[in-house]
Design an enzyme around this catalytic site. Structure first.
Site: not given
Ligand code: NDP
Length: 321
Positions: A236, A284
């Site tokens: 993250r 991502h």
């Protein structure tokens, strides 16, 4: 399917940024006569027993007074746990999936081997028509330190082990995995870092792990690799302090960084990270939940739960993962 007289049982899909209509179609195929509804359909919120969510809107849980479980499309539930109206008395099930683990491992292995074999350095040399022979240490002499030894960390460790890397891990509670030297808790964090050449982050984002990839952490890594230690973040953006990464890459505290996630996504055009040559950015894409395996996983959990079986892979709210 109707239960308990006039009370209906339904699954509600509440997905943003993915093809919700297609997920609904696949769930309907998998669940047969168990009703599957989407936002905007005509239904009574009190009939919803399960909600399948990804990036829920502020009103996602309004009126769901008979909810039995929240089903999270994401393996990481940090954002969902921050939803102000998330019902705290309803269990949450997260996604655990071999396909997802395999994809994350693919990403981790690609980054680790790229840095270990100095491919980035040789690409720059090739562009400059420069012949400089640098011999990286054998995989067995290079230490990959994995932060987070859960589903993803263990999967990546198995594959890296097969490639011959020396492995160590860091988790909250002690983990004993064959061929991996385990470190646990804050007390052993520095010792873990001190023997790590390539640091791989696969932690969940919690108040304890927020900002853990910072300058101080980088300065504690072992300096054995040509060019300096490497960090790989597939977890993250909230784990990393990007200003610290930029500083560490520029002053040589870090040799390179591979980042799939960012503090703000999409990464803003003005971020200094874009221009740092030894920073390897991906948008991502390390691992995305698969529709086919996702529908099969959650349909099984829903059917089993309706048949009276216990939920599996339930998030511990107090730990935050
Ligand atoms: P798990 O819950 O299975 O594992 C988490 C691991 O982290 C455990 O080993 C746990 O320790 C450890 N941990 C948690 N808190 C701490 C702490 N404070 N200090 C030290 N160790 C800690 O998670 P997964 O492996 O399934 O997933 C990890 C994360 O990866 C997810 O939360 C998600 O955010 C991210 N992810 C990112 C994706 C992407 O595309 N970018 C895709 C999928 C996941 P212990 O063993 O003691 O419990």
């Amino acid at each position: 399917m109707v239960f308990e007289g006039t009370i209906h049982h339904m699954l509600l899909l509440h997905l943003s940024d993915v093809d919700e209509a297609n997920w609904a179609l696949k769930f309907r195929e998998a669940l047969g006569d168990y009703p599957v509804v989407r936002r905007g359909d005509d239904f009574d919120p009190a009939d919803i027993r399960y909600i399948f969510v990804w990036k829920p809107k502020p009103d996602a849980f309004d009126g769901l007074t008979n909810l039995k479980a929240v089903l999270s499309l994401g393996a990481g539930v940090d954002a969902l746990l921050r939803h102000p109206k998330l019902p705290r008395d309803v269990p949450m099930v997260r996604f655990i999936d071999e396909d997802l683990s395999q994809k994350m491992t693919d990403y981790v292995v690609a980054q680790v081997t790229m840095h270990h074999r100095l491919f980035t350095r040789y690409q720059a040399d090739q562009k400059a028509r420069r012949w400089v022979q640098l011999y990286p240490p054998a995989a067995s002499e290079s230490v990959v330190g994995i932060m987070g030894m859960g589903v993803l960390g263990q999967h990546a460790a198995e594959r890296l082990k097969a490639l011959g890397f020396t492995l160590r891990s860091w988790s909250r509670s002690p983990r004993s995995v064959e061929g991996v030297e385990g470190f646990a808790g804050e007390a052993q964090f520095d010792a873990f870092l001190g023997g790590t050449d390539i640091l791989v982050n696969l932690l969940p984002l919690t108040p304890e792990t927020q900002g853990i990839l910072n300058y101080e952490t980088f300065s504690k890594l072992r300096r054995k690799l040509d060019g300096g230690p490497v960090v790989v973040n597939g977890a993250r953006g909230g784990h990393q302090k990007e200003a610290d990464i930029a500083r560490a890459l520029r002053d040589g505290t870090l040799g390179a960084a591979s980042l799939d996630v960012f503090e703000v996504e999409p990464l803003p055009a003005e971020s200094p990270l874009w221009d740092i040559p030894n920073c390897y950015i991906t948008p991502h894409i390390a691992a995305i939940s698969n529709e086919r395996t996702g529908v099969s996983y959650f349909s099984r959990i829903l059917k089993d739960h309706e048949a009276g079986k216990q939920l599996v892979n339930v998030v511990d709210f107090s730990r935050g993962y």
